[in-house]
Design a protein around this motif. Structure first.
Motif, short mmCIF file in Angstrom:
data_model
loop_
_atom_site.label_atom_id
_atom_site.label_comp_id
_atom_site.label_asym_id
_atom_site.label_seq_id
_atom_site.Cartn_x
_atom_site.Cartn_y
_atom_site.Cartn_z
N GLY A 186 -1.00 1.14 -10.55
CA GLY A 186 -0.17 1.97 -9.68
C GLY A 186 1.29 1.68 -9.96
O GLY A 186 1.65 0.57 -10.31
N CYS A 187 2.13 2.72 -9.84
CA CYS A 187 3.57 2.49 -9.94
C CYS A 187 4.28 3.59 -9.17
O CYS A 187 3.62 4.42 -8.53
CB CYS A 187 4.02 2.44 -11.40
N VAL A 188 5.60 3.61 -9.22
CA VAL A 188 6.34 4.58 -8.41
C VAL A 188 6.05 6.03 -8.75
O VAL A 188 6.36 6.91 -7.97
CB VAL A 188 7.87 4.41 -8.51
N LEU A 232 2.45 3.41 -1.35
CA LEU A 232 2.50 2.12 -2.05
C LEU A 232 2.17 0.98 -1.10
O LEU A 232 1.50 0.02 -1.47
CB LEU A 232 3.88 1.90 -2.69
N LEU A 262 -1.50 0.95 -0.55
CA LEU A 262 -2.14 0.45 -1.77
C LEU A 262 -2.08 -1.07 -1.79
O LEU A 262 -3.07 -1.75 -2.08
CB LEU A 262 -1.41 1.03 -2.98
N GLU A 263 -0.89 -1.60 -1.46
CA GLU A 263 -0.74 -3.04 -1.47
C GLU A 263 -1.62 -3.73 -0.44
O GLU A 263 -2.12 -4.83 -0.66
CB GLU A 263 0.72 -3.40 -1.19
N GLU A 279 -4.70 -5.07 -12.09
CA GLU A 279 -3.86 -6.27 -12.08
C GLU A 279 -3.79 -6.89 -10.69
O GLU A 279 -3.46 -8.04 -10.54
CB GLU A 279 -2.44 -5.94 -12.57
N ARG A 280 -4.09 -6.08 -9.67
CA ARG A 280 -3.98 -6.58 -8.30
C ARG A 280 -5.37 -6.74 -7.69
O ARG A 280 -6.10 -5.76 -7.54
CB ARG A 280 -3.18 -5.59 -7.43
N SER A 316 12.52 2.30 -3.55
CA SER A 316 12.68 0.90 -3.14
C SER A 316 13.49 0.82 -1.85
O SER A 316 13.21 -0.03 -1.00
CB SER A 316 13.33 0.07 -4.25
N LEU A 332 11.03 1.73 0.88
CA LEU A 332 10.01 0.70 1.03
C LEU A 332 10.61 -0.53 1.73
O LEU A 332 10.02 -1.08 2.66
CB LEU A 332 9.52 0.31 -0.37
N THR A 333 11.80 -0.92 1.29
CA THR A 333 12.43 -2.11 1.87
C THR A 333 12.83 -1.85 3.31
O THR A 333 12.67 -2.71 4.17
CB THR A 333 13.64 -2.52 1.03
N ARG A 343 9.84 -2.29 5.41
CA ARG A 343 9.43 -3.69 5.56
C ARG A 343 10.39 -4.46 6.45
O ARG A 343 9.98 -5.28 7.26
CB ARG A 343 9.36 -4.37 4.18
#
Lengths: 232, 407
Positions: free
Chosen positions: B13-15, B44, B47-48, B74-75, B130, B133-134, B137
């Motif tokens: 997964g990516c942006v 995202l 997903l995380e 990878e995760r 980002s 997303l930030t 969070r």
């Protein structure tokens, strides 16, 4: 005396300012004109705004003043910045790399990154704030691609190892790292020199070719800046 | 290797979306996200957290259609979610070749998938996502989290009180049947567990007790007491009710320990410096007494020192009696574990450090807890060395004179 701004003789994107009183300071061209990040002074010279760069606040500036020979952070670079905090140094990195570059700012403390988000990144399109733990680099793999430079300033006992883990995922081969090592946050009971050597050894073990080790006194006590090339 | 035994695809997964790479690490397929940073940030995050988002599901379906049977991630969390919900074979590799391709060519791949017109747009897009997303969070991390701390610590204290109340009842109730057990088992939780598991006192045999983790010697003592008990013979229905109550009490113990663990995590996030100095529980009590982290940060150290001892403090102000040396910070092991005549000095010192920690937590968020802790411990050592003995008490007369002067 007149204020005068010159390009730094060696490092593109970095400037030297001579102030009214004759003293010379470092500066970068302000990518977000009119905006101040940490109370630094703004200077307009021939229609361009520059931000003075305080070596007592920013270890990168301190290292440059202490005679760093290579500054791998250049215009157009992509940079992964670990431990961006509220963006004092990161904002100057953003100035240097300019619109063609990109800096990913990883920071773990929500308070610090809130400042970064609202005061800095909002006005700088080449900065991406990432609230994540640098110890777990895969945590930001959805956002970050390969970079030219990793700048690492985290107060963690295993900074060199954390840096190496990040490099494996994100640093280009032949990319550079800059690591600010703070002896006190590793182990206060040991001699700083021993600790620097231990961290540098970790770097060498992880395929880094160490180029320079610069002490940051008098700007910072018990700190060194290490630059190295990645041969991963 | 189509037609072979193993056809593996790496899913990342990516942006720009969820991308699938074949055995040769070339892009085979990808499902792109909508061009809306807020939506992508949410996806995202899901997903995380290990949630299966529709793009991921769709990509896996499409890859399966192409003959891929094993999927590399990878995760670990994402791998686990896919394995559980879609029942396909997964593998986890922390750094994949395909990942290297993706990280090196994100812009090019975005154009290839038609997500971007031009590679140069990627940086702007990453900036947007980002930021979003930030922001999410940070909002979650700082939004009145200190008030959550306050509620949590109060709930922990309430459950402690409730547990004591219930356990006193249980001890008395079950005591009708087996009164000797009360003195033999001091820990409430153990008492409740034994009654809940074993029921009637006849079941308190050494074997059964040892199975419950009671050391041999104590087990045999308890078994003996059970045999010789002077308690009444209760009917099974009577015992059953007590057992049921004990079961509920044990559940409440579990709730309490979960809350304590949660409080530790919460405090590491909200007030890492206070936590490092005073521990999560005491730190949380201070925040609760002050009515929030901001309030605590604005208090002088001398107030922090006597938080929780308001009654004694105001009595002292009113009547001139001796002022309290410490409030809740007495619970700190450096204070209650110290000699009586040192406690006041250490309380002053600790309160000073806590005030610094509270301000740092509230206003800067930097972590200086380890340094404060070192300072604190060093100073405590100095104090202990300097005052090995209590100060001789002034004569009774002189003390009266002092008290009068305070008025």
């Amino acid at each position: 005396m007149e204020v005068e701004v010159r390009s730094h003789p060696e490092f593109p994107g970095i400037y030297e300012v001579t102030l009214e009183d004759g003293s010379t300071r470092l500066a970068t061209r302000n990518l977000a004109p009119g905006r101040v990040v940490y109370g630094e002074k703004l200077i307009t010279y021939e229609g361009v705004e520059y931000r003075l760069w305080d070596p007592y606040r920013s270890k990168l500036a301190a290292a440059i003043l202490k005679g760093l020979e290579v500054v791998p952070i250049k215009p157009g670079c992509r940079v992964l910045y670990l431990g961006a905090a509220s963006g004092t140094t990161a904002s100057h990195v953003s100035d240097i790399i300019g619109e063609g570059g990109h800096v990913y700012c990883v920071e773990f403390a929500p308070r610090a990154i809130r400042e970064l988000l609202n005061n800095v990144c909002r006005f700088r399109l080449n900065m991406s704030p990432i609230l994540a733990d640098a110890r777990l680099p895969s945590g930001y793999s959805t956002l970050v691609g390969k970079v030219d430079v990793i700048y690492c300033d985290i107060a963690q006992p295993e900074q060199a190892k954390i840096l190496a883990d990040n490099a494996r995922l994100y640093l280009k081969r032949d990319g550079w790292i800059m690591l600010a090592i703070k002896a006190r946050s590793i182990d206060v009971t040991k001699e700083p020199k021993e600790l620097y050597e231990r961290e540098i050894k970790t770097l060498k073990k992880n395929n880094f070719e160490v180029k320079e080790v610069i002490r940051l006194e008098p700007y910072e006590k018990d700190h060194v800046m290490v630059t190295a090339e990645y041969k991963g | 290797m189509i037609g072979g035994i193993l056809v593996r695809a790496t899913v990342l997964g990516c942006v720009i979306g969820i991308l699938g790479f074949g055995e040769d690490n070339n892009l085979v397929d990808g499902v792109t996200f909508p061009r809306d940073a807020a939506v992508v940030a949410e996806k995202l995050e899901e997903l995380e957290a290990g949630k299966l988002i529709e793009e991921l599901e769709e990509l896996i379906e499409r890859l399966r259609g192409k003959g891929y049977t094993t999927f590399v991630f990878e995760r670990p969390k994402i791998a686990q979610a896919v394995q559980e919900k879609l029942e396909v074979e997964v593998r986890i590799e922390s750094i994949t070749e395909a990942g290297e391709v993706l990280r090196g060519n994100m812009g090019k791949l975005a154009v290839e998938l038609g997500f971007l017109e031009d590679e140069a747009e990627l940086a702007g897009w990453i900036h947007e996502v980002s930021m979003e997303l930030t922001r999410r969070r940070v909002r979650r991390a700082t939004e009145k989290r200190d008030l959550v701390v306050v509620q949590t610590i109060q709930m922990i204290d309430d459950s402690e009180k409730t547990l004591n109340l219930f356990m006193n009842r249980v001890r008395e109730w079950y005591g009708l049947h087996f009164p000797e057990l009360n003195r033999l088992v001091e820990k409430h939780e153990t008492y409740a567990r034994l009654v809940s598991k074993l029921g009637r006192r006849e079941n308190f045999t050494p074997e059964n007790l040892m199975k419950e983790g009671i050391p041999e010697e104590r087990a045999s003592r308890m078994a003996e007491a059970a045999v010789r008990s002077v308690g009444a013979e209760l009917q099974d229905v009577d015992i059953e009710k007590i057992r049921m109550l004990c079961g509920e009490i044990l559940k409440l113990y579990r709730v309490k320990s979960t809350l304590e663990e949660y409080l530790r995590e919460l405090m590491d996030e909200v007030a890492p410096n206070i936590s490092a100095l005073a521990g999560a529980t005491l730190g949380a009590r201070l925040i609760a007494l002050a009515g929030g982290l901001d309030n605590l940060a604005k208090m002088p150290a001398s107030t922090v020192q006597v938080l929780g001892a308001e009654k004694a403090l105001f009595r002292s102000l009113k009547t001139g009696s001796r002022p309290p040396k410490h409030g809740v910070i007495f619970q700190h092991s450096l204070i209650h574990g110290s000699k009586r005549w040192l406690r006041g000095k250490i309380a002053r010192l600790l309160a000073g450090k806590l005030a610094i920690a509270a301000r740092t937590d509230s206003f800067s968020g930097k972590f200086i807890g380890d340094r404060l802790r070192e300072d604190l411990e060093r100073r405590v050592r100095e104090i202990r060395e300097k005052y090995p003995k209590p100060k001789p008490k002034p004569a009774v007369r002189a003390r009266r004179r002092l008290a009068r002067r305070r008025k």
